[in-house]
Design a protein around this motif. Structure first.
Motif, short mmCIF file in Angstrom:
data_model
loop_
_atom_site.label_atom_id
_atom_site.label_comp_id
_atom_site.label_asym_id
_atom_site.label_seq_id
_atom_site.Cartn_x
_atom_site.Cartn_y
_atom_site.Cartn_z
N LEU A 113 0.83 -1.20 0.00
CA LEU A 113 0.00 0.00 0.00
C LEU A 113 0.87 1.26 0.00
O LEU A 113 0.55 2.25 -0.68
CB LEU A 113 -0.93 -0.01 1.22
N SER A 114 1.96 1.23 0.74
CA SER A 114 2.88 2.38 0.76
C SER A 114 3.47 2.61 -0.62
O SER A 114 3.61 3.76 -1.08
CB SER A 114 4.00 2.14 1.77
N ALA A 115 3.84 1.51 -1.31
CA ALA A 115 4.42 1.63 -2.65
C ALA A 115 3.43 2.22 -3.64
O ALA A 115 3.78 3.05 -4.48
CB ALA A 115 4.90 0.26 -3.13
N LEU A 116 2.16 1.82 -3.54
CA LEU A 116 1.15 2.35 -4.45
C LEU A 116 0.98 3.86 -4.28
O LEU A 116 0.86 4.60 -5.26
CB LEU A 116 -0.19 1.64 -4.21
N GLU B 281 -11.77 -5.12 3.82
CA GLU B 281 -11.75 -4.69 5.22
C GLU B 281 -10.33 -4.66 5.76
O GLU B 281 -9.94 -3.75 6.49
CB GLU B 281 -12.62 -5.62 6.05
N THR B 282 -9.55 -5.69 5.41
CA THR B 282 -8.15 -5.74 5.85
C THR B 282 -7.36 -4.56 5.30
O THR B 282 -6.59 -3.92 6.02
CB THR B 282 -7.51 -7.06 5.40
N LEU B 283 -7.55 -4.26 4.02
CA LEU B 283 -6.85 -3.14 3.40
C LEU B 283 -7.21 -1.83 4.06
O LEU B 283 -6.34 -0.96 4.28
CB LEU B 283 -7.16 -3.09 1.90
N LYS C 56 -5.30 -1.45 7.22
CA LYS C 56 -3.89 -1.15 6.97
C LYS C 56 -3.73 0.32 6.57
O LYS C 56 -2.80 1.01 7.02
CB LYS C 56 -3.35 -2.05 5.87
N VAL C 57 -4.62 0.81 5.72
CA VAL C 57 -4.55 2.21 5.29
C VAL C 57 -4.75 3.14 6.48
O VAL C 57 -4.04 4.15 6.65
CB VAL C 57 -5.60 2.49 4.19
N SER D 23 -2.70 6.96 10.54
CA SER D 23 -2.51 7.34 11.94
C SER D 23 -1.05 7.62 12.27
O SER D 23 -0.74 8.39 13.19
CB SER D 23 -3.04 6.24 12.87
N HIS D 24 -0.13 7.00 11.52
CA HIS D 24 1.30 7.24 11.72
C HIS D 24 1.82 8.38 10.83
O HIS D 24 3.02 8.66 10.85
CB HIS D 24 2.10 5.97 11.45
#
Length: 934
Positions: free
Chosen positions: A718-721, A759-761, A764-765, A770-771
């Motif tokens: 997800l970070s890479a996208l 839901e999992t994604l 993670k997002v 939050s960070h």
């Protein structure tokens, strides 16, 4: 041995004459049973003498007592002996537990006992005699609703050698199932005193046991998980009440000529053996006996059969007789010759249990681990102990190192359970080492026996024999050691044999124990990298073992064993509608039907997923993940600390699984630890010290990074996208992730189901948001932080790990697209991708060995085939496909840079001549390798 003049003193226990007045202000008091100084002196002397001769080892966890001072606590032992009494008393003193050989007086409930020990069996007890102390306590609990009594079952083992079947020397062997005589006690103390084990089992509330037992008469299992129908009821009549017998069989401190407390104290009138309670007490006593029997069986394992007798039983079993007849008919040989061949196969594989070898290994390994490791940390073992008494345990660990099977058996044995019989490759059956491992319950199987029906039959029957005898078993589901640090695709052969046995005959239900093993340095590290890069695999030998021994003085950090959530075979049978006992019990060649075969495949995948769930995020794996994702594998120390803290925070905020363990070291401690292990180094600099991977350690660190890559891979993806696109719609991000997720799932055995991936994604997002690693702009758009900010740099590092997986995918897809549908077989595609990966790694990827791992390309092709992007001809193996291959490849542009995509395209561009030359060379190499093996 104990001197003769001391024998009587050791086994003669002190007599209690002390009574507490019923008018005592304290309702519960405990007093040493010795008004006379001679008794105090006797007890002290007996304990000191036993303490010199016996050095017991504590197994399991100490009982967890509540702080309620009104609770009465009694230790329950199976067999009466004075040495057992004193031993338990010494153990309670040593571990600050409520004392065992101290009087328990509760004036409010009219309870006066001269010791806190209940013996279930006594050599002088009559057949129908119940335990007087247990009887009195049951009666008191029934009479006083507020009375609280806790029973603590205790197992004592004088030696841990399993019983030998048909042995003529049972009285002189280690702990067995008979009541210990005086001579046996002397033998135990003199010979087995240094090999004595004590385990305190969890406290049980007596009132709960009584209520559950009464309910169990009509409702089923009680607190010990024993159905009342399993208990054999005895005649309820008795010649006399146990509470008024002339011998108190509970008293650990009473000789035959001493009257019991009940006789000396007429006020103690709670007689539990009355008609109304006798059957209840008998049932409780039987339940406690069976409970302790099961605990002992889980520690000692099943009785042993002589190896020669076991081979005979295998060869002459109905199933092998049938297989021998088929072999003789098919090969045109005599039944006698076929039987001789079957016997040879059995002799190849059957183990030769030797308790002396096991004890020798235990002592040697205790020394070895202290030389190799700073510590051996074990997680979630109690869940295994809880299952050991009622289930057939099948340990299925990952395979990282040759040390694995020694380490796992050591940990299991040290914690008090019977060690498993380990399926080992016959490549380990070498001179000196082979017989030693066979004596330490290894059984050898050939690496390949496809098409050998008789060998398969013998192995299946041997497995069936072990399982039906309730022998714990261990096998490595990956088949071989992982060279890259990732889990390898599961091999289903041993799993299928386990299922086949259970469907032939059910004794105890089978439960699989997925086990994660994690190292911070491995002995074979350099060898693994060489093998991935094409060096031939070194065969096992004694010389090779000695070479490993030279590494003992090196620092290997900690090693971690984490026992994952157990998988019950019965649950899978229900899920796949596979009936129990559905195969003939006297055949090994009955095939598994389609449902059972699908069940085996599903078990294999679930085992791998549960191993990954139990992963331990160690300091070394975190360092590896951080530094190998940084440019030139280096960061300034402050940034390194912050990145480590970020990874710890992400893993703690949204744990990968409940079983996943995260190091509690601080980021600075982790850096210092990596320097201590000489895996990284600190370069002083006036603007801030630099932390970088030590020379030539990058390839090795990739191994430890891959141990935990699955924990962070979706966060990385997800970070890479977001990082590669600057801005991206959340819905678009979900769409791309769902398209490529099955390939990541197949490679890393991720457990998130595809149908609930959205839901999992989202979770993670939200964690990334939050960070502060990504920013939500509104209108469902996600964006990177400010380009010069700390969070932006952290996002770039987090986005890196997924890149290599996607690069392999794109390169494979590019090769398929360029060569066209119907031109290559599956094996040719894997071989060519392997060669291309090697070239790519050397030229562009800093020689990281991930691209050398053939298993990763095999996994990707398998996923493409399973998802129907590829179709394979069953006869030729030729792969065909359509335009969807290009559709998958098109998603790479959202993650990979244009430069990398161009490089991959160029690397994957092979003309017909290059293809032919490469395939020919690979084929010749395989033939040479096969010739060496033969």
């Amino acid at each position: 041995m104990i001197p003769k003049f001391l024998k009587k003193r050791i086994f003669k226990a002190p007599v209690s004459t002390d009574r507490t007045s019923e008018t005592d202000a304290s309702p519960i008091v405990t007093k040493p049973y010795a008004n006379a100084p001679i008794n105090q002196l006797y007890r002290k002397l007996s304990g000191q003498l036993l303490d010199v001769a016996v050095k017991p080892k504590l197994l399991g966890e100490l009982p967890d007592f509540d702080s309620d001072e009104q609770v009465l606590r009694f230790y329950v032992l199976q067999d009466y002996s004075r040495s057992n009494s004193i031993l338990i008393d010494l153990q309670t003193q040593e571990h600050n537990l409520p004392p065992a050989l101290v009087g328990v007086n509760d004036a409010a409930h009219n309870i006066k006992e001269n010791a806190a020990i209940i013996f279930l069996n006594h050599p002088s007890a009559k057949d129908n005699q119940l335990s007087p102390r247990l009887s009195r306590l049951v009666s008191a609990v029934l009479q006083y609703p507020e009375l609280k009594v806790r029973l603590v079952p205790v197992s004592i083992l004088w030696g841990r050698a399993p019983e030998k079947e048909d042995s003529l020397f049972k009285l002189l062997t280690a702990d067995n199932w008979q009541d210990p005589s005086i001579s046996k006690q002397l033998f135990n103390i003199g010979v087995m005193g240094r090999d004595t084990f004590v385990q305190f089992h969890p406290p049980q509330d007596l009132r709960t046991i009584i209520n559950d037992s009464l309910k169990g008469e009509s409702a089923g299992p009680n607190v010990f998980d024993l159905a009342s129908k399993d208990l054999v009821s005895e005649d309820s009549s008795a010649k006399s009440s146990p509470a008024t017998d002339s011998q108190d069989t509970e008293s650990a401190t009473t000789d035959n000529d001493v009257k019991t407390d009940a006789e000396k104290s007429p006020s103690y009138t709670l007689v539990a053996a009355a008609d109304g309670n006798r059957e209840l007490v008998r049932m409780l006593q039987q339940q406690l006996t069976i409970y302790l029997d099961k605990q002992r069986a889980s520690m000692l394992g099943p009785d042993l059969s002589d190896r020669r007798n076991l081979v005979d039983k295998l060869v002459y079993s109905p199933a092998i007789k049938h297989a021998i007849e088929l072999e003789a008919a098919e090969k045109g040989t005599s039944v006698r010759d076929a039987r001789s061949q079957a016997r040879g196969y059995a002799n190849e594989m059957v183990n030769d249990y030797s308790h002396s070898i096991i004890r020798g290994f235990y002592k040697f390994l205790t020394w070895l681990w202290t030389q190799l490791y700073d510590g051996v940390e074990v997680h979630h073992f109690e869940r295994v102990r809880d299952l050991a008494t009622d289930y057939e345990l099948i340990y299925v660990p990952c395979h990282r190192s040759h040390v694995d099977y020694l380490l796992l058996s050591y940990v299991i044995y040290k914690r008090g359970l019977s060690i498993p019989y380990v399926a080992a490759g016959d490549n380990l059956d070498v001179p000196v080492l082979g017989p030693l491992l066979r004596g330490a319950v290894a059984f050898y199987i050939r690496r390949s026996f496809r098409g050998n029906a008789l060998y398969t039959a013998v192995l299946r029957e041997y497995m069936h024999t072990l399982i039906t005898r309730n022998t714990p078993i261990e096998y490595f589901i990956e088949g071989g050691r992982s060279r890259s640090g990732r889990l390898l695709p599961p091999k289903m052969g041993m799993l299928a044999m386990t299922v086949h046995s259970q469907l032939r005959q059910t004794n105890k239900p089978v439960v699989f124990i997925p086990t994660y093993i994690g190292y911070e340095r491995i002995m074979e590290g350099g060898t693994y990298i060489g093998e991935l890069k094409g060096k031939p695999k070194e065969s096992e030998s004694l010389i090779g073992l000695l070479k490993v021994g030279r590494k003992i003085e090196r620092i290997f950090g900690n090693v971690h064993l984490s026992f994952g959530t157990p998988l019950h075979l019965s649950d899978f049978m229900t899920k796949f509608d596979v009936p129990a006992n559905s195969l003939p019990s006297d055949r090994t060649d009955s095939p598994l039907d389609e449902k059972a075969s699908a069940m085996v495949d599903n078990i294999g995948v679930k085992v791998m997923q549960h191993i990954n769930k139990a992963a331990v995020i160690t300091p070394v794996s975190l360092l590896s993940l951080v530094l190998l994702s940084a440019p030139k594998a280096a960061l300034d120390e402050n940034s390194c600390r912050e990145q480590i803290a970020l990874y710890q925070g992400l893993a703690q905020q949204l744990p990968y699984a409940d079983d996943t363990v995260i190091t509690d070291m601080s980021p600075q401690e982790i850096i210092d630890y990596g320097i201590k292990l000489k895996l990284i180094e600190r370069t002083p600099h006036i603007l801030g010290d630099i932390i970088q991977v030590a020379g030539k350690q990058a390839a090795l660190l990739s191994y430890f990074r891959n141990n935990i890559l699955h924990v962070f891979i979706l966060l990385s993806f997800l970070s890479a996208l977001v990082a590669r696109n600057g801005r991206i719609k959340r819905s678009r991000l979900d769409s791309i992730a769902e398209q490529l997720y099955p390939f990541l799932q197949g490679e890393l055995f991720l457990y998130y189901p595809a149908h609930g991936l959205a839901e999992t994604l989202n979770k993670k997002v939200d964690s990334l948001l939050s960070h502060g690693l990504i920013v939500e702009l509104g209108d469902d758009t996600l964006s990177v932080p400010e380009s010069n900010s700390k969070r932006y740099q952290q996002l770039q590092v987090l986005a890196t790990p997924v890149g290599q997986s996607l690069e392999r995918y794109f390169m494979t897809l590019a090769l398929l697209a360029q060569q066209g549908s119907g031109n290559l077989t599956e094996s040719e595609v894997v071989d060519l991708c392997h060669l291309l990966g090697q070239r790519l790694s050397v030229l562009y990827a800093d020689d990281i060995p991930d691209f050398f791992d053939r298993a990763l390309f095999t996994s990707f092709i398998s996923a493409l085939t399973r998802l129907d992007y590829l179709q394979k001809d069953d006869e030729t193996g030729i792969l065909t496909f359509d335009h969807r291959i290009n559709d998958i490849a098109s998603h790479a542009k959202y993650v990979l840079t244009p430069d990398m995509m161009q490089i991959l395209q160029q690397v994957a561009s092979l003309n017909e001549e290059e293809i032919t030359r490469a395939i020919t060379e690979i084929s010749n190499k395989k033939q040479r390798k096969f010739g060496r093996k033969r």
